[in-house]
Design a protein around this motif. Structure first.
Motif, short mmCIF file in Angstrom:
data_model
loop_
_atom_site.label_atom_id
_atom_site.label_comp_id
_atom_site.label_asym_id
_atom_site.label_seq_id
_atom_site.Cartn_x
_atom_site.Cartn_y
_atom_site.Cartn_z
N LEU A 94 0.82 -1.20 0.00
CA LEU A 94 0.00 0.00 0.00
C LEU A 94 0.86 1.25 0.00
N ALA A 95 1.96 1.23 0.79
CA ALA A 95 2.84 2.39 0.84
C ALA A 95 3.46 2.66 -0.53
N ASN A 96 3.82 1.61 -1.25
CA ASN A 96 4.38 1.76 -2.58
C ASN A 96 3.35 2.38 -3.53
N GLU A 97 2.10 1.93 -3.42
CA GLU A 97 1.05 2.49 -4.27
C GLU A 97 0.84 3.97 -3.98
N VAL A 98 0.86 4.34 -2.69
CA VAL A 98 0.69 5.74 -2.32
C VAL A 98 1.85 6.58 -2.85
N ALA A 99 3.08 6.06 -2.73
CA ALA A 99 4.24 6.80 -3.22
C ALA A 99 4.15 7.05 -4.72
N LEU A 100 3.65 6.07 -5.46
CA LEU A 100 3.51 6.23 -6.91
C LEU A 100 2.40 7.22 -7.25
N ASP A 101 1.41 7.33 -6.37
CA ASP A 101 0.30 8.25 -6.62
C ASP A 101 0.68 9.71 -6.36
N VAL A 102 1.70 9.93 -5.51
CA VAL A 102 2.06 11.29 -5.09
C VAL A 102 3.17 11.84 -5.99
N GLN A 103 3.01 13.10 -6.40
CA GLN A 103 4.07 13.77 -7.17
C GLN A 103 5.14 14.23 -6.19
N VAL A 104 6.35 13.64 -6.27
CA VAL A 104 7.39 13.91 -5.29
C VAL A 104 8.45 14.83 -5.88
N LEU A 105 8.75 15.94 -5.18
CA LEU A 105 9.84 16.84 -5.52
C LEU A 105 10.39 17.35 -4.19
N ARG A 106 11.67 17.06 -3.90
CA ARG A 106 12.19 17.38 -2.58
C ARG A 106 12.19 18.87 -2.30
N ALA A 107 12.65 19.69 -3.26
CA ALA A 107 12.74 21.13 -3.02
C ALA A 107 12.67 21.86 -4.35
N ALA A 108 12.16 23.11 -4.32
CA ALA A 108 12.14 23.98 -5.50
C ALA A 108 12.49 25.39 -5.02
N THR A 109 13.68 25.87 -5.35
CA THR A 109 14.12 27.20 -4.95
C THR A 109 14.66 27.94 -6.16
N TRP A 110 14.81 29.25 -6.05
CA TRP A 110 15.35 30.04 -7.14
C TRP A 110 15.96 31.33 -6.62
N GLY A 111 16.66 32.02 -7.46
CA GLY A 111 17.31 33.29 -7.12
C GLY A 111 18.11 33.79 -8.31
N THR A 112 18.81 34.92 -8.14
CA THR A 112 19.58 35.50 -9.25
C THR A 112 21.00 34.95 -9.32
N ALA A 113 21.48 34.37 -8.22
CA ALA A 113 22.83 33.81 -8.20
C ALA A 113 22.79 32.32 -8.51
N ALA A 114 23.96 31.76 -8.84
CA ALA A 114 24.06 30.32 -9.07
C ALA A 114 23.82 29.59 -7.74
N PRO A 115 23.32 28.35 -7.79
CA PRO A 115 23.05 27.62 -6.56
C PRO A 115 24.35 27.23 -5.86
#
Length: 309
Positions: A94-115
């Motif tokens: 069930l946990a595997n099915e839930v993980a596949l159902d969820v759109q996973v992205l650890r982080a989304a950041t931005w700025g004017t300088a390089a990361p």
């Protein structure tokens, strides 16, 4: 709770008291699962709709259980091995099915300088799309690759679909039986053998269109007040009607995929050749038919769960 069940529970409770037993329970075998509890064989008798403690989970026919007898018997727990391993496997699935159902992205950041930090790669062009399940996929086109891309995830089979009947009914002597709204089989009164059916329109074939069907499972409930309380087999057939006809014709069958005591719920796997006919639309639905009084019974439900590969 029937009077017979109540009397049996009281007799067993008195027998335990007279024997000086301190356990306060008796062993019983589960015959079927119902919407009110379980049907059990206890003291050589079929006892219907025995309620269950919350601790008795994952109920199924064939379980041996501890029953507290009395005016209203109660199933206290299942006897046997620790079901922990089986529970863990189910939870992981069930946990595997839930993980596949969820759109996973650890982080989304931005700025004017390089990361800051290592491992970043500059994307010249970013592409995105939605897949068939509505999940977002990203692809970054790089000028040069300093760290190989992970493999794309394997394709996932379409989600299971459950199809319910649009209508149902019974027929006798070649015509619709207007006194019976539910599917019946057999003959209890000598008026003629009954046949019943579930009608799905074209929903089964539509659900399977363009997909590879792995299995079909159908669920039924044995109605109370129809025939003997003990288990009786369903004599199942296929039919090719999208809606209730004036005269119900039967095709392939019979198959005895399921046997239920009164009030019980059950699920059966539809045979591969039947599954192919239903998926293609050659056959449209399911029916029941029996001769005589022995297997006289009525059933509700008929929902079909289709899984794909």
């Amino acid at each position: 709770m029937t009077d017979a069940a109540r009397r049996l529970g009281e007799d067993l409770a008195r027998a335990l008291s007279a024997s000086g037993s301190s356990a306060g329970t008796v062993s019983a075998e589960v015959v079927d699962i119902t919407d009110e509890g379980v049907n059990v064989m206890m003291g050589g008798a079929l006892v219907l709709d025995v309620p269950c403690a919350d601790s008795y989970r994952g109920r199924k026919a064939g379980d041996w259980v501890a029953v507290r007898p009395g005016a209203r018997p109660v199933v206290m727990w299942r006897l046997g091995e620790d079901p922990g391993d089986a529970d863990e496997a189910t939870i992981r699935q069930l946990a595997n099915e839930v993980a596949l159902d969820v759109q996973v992205l650890r982080a989304a950041t931005w700025g004017t300088a390089a990361p800051s930090g290592s491992g970043w790669q500059q994307v010249n062009t970013l592409y995105l799309r939605k897949n068939a399940e509505g999940k977002v996929e990203l692809y970054g086109q790089l000028g040069s690759v300093t760290d190989p891309s992970p493999d794309a995830p394997a394709g996932r089979a379409p989600k299971p679909v459950t199809v319910t009947a649009n209508s149902s009914g019974s027929w006798r002597n070649g015509r619709r039986d207007s006194y019976r709204d539910y599917p019946f089989q057999g003959d209890y009164t000598g008026g003629g053998n009954l046949r019943g059916a579930w009608f799905y329109g074209n929903k089964i074939a539509d659900a399977c269109s363009g997909k590879t069907v792995a299995s079909m499972k159908v669920s039924f409930t044995r109605r109370r007040g129809s025939g003997a309380n003990a288990r009786r087999p369903m004599h199942l057939y296929l039919h090719d009607h999208t809606s209730p006809p004036s005269s119900l014709d039967l095709d392939e069958g019979p198959e005895e995929l399921l046997s239920l005591s009164v009030g019980a719920n059950g699920t059966a796997t539809i045979p591969a050749d039947w599954r192919a006919k239903l998926a293609s639309g050659t056959r449209k639905g399911l029916a029941i038919y029996a001769r005589g009084s022995r297997d006289y019974a009525s059933f509700t439900g008929g929902s079909i769960t289709i899984t794909f590969s």
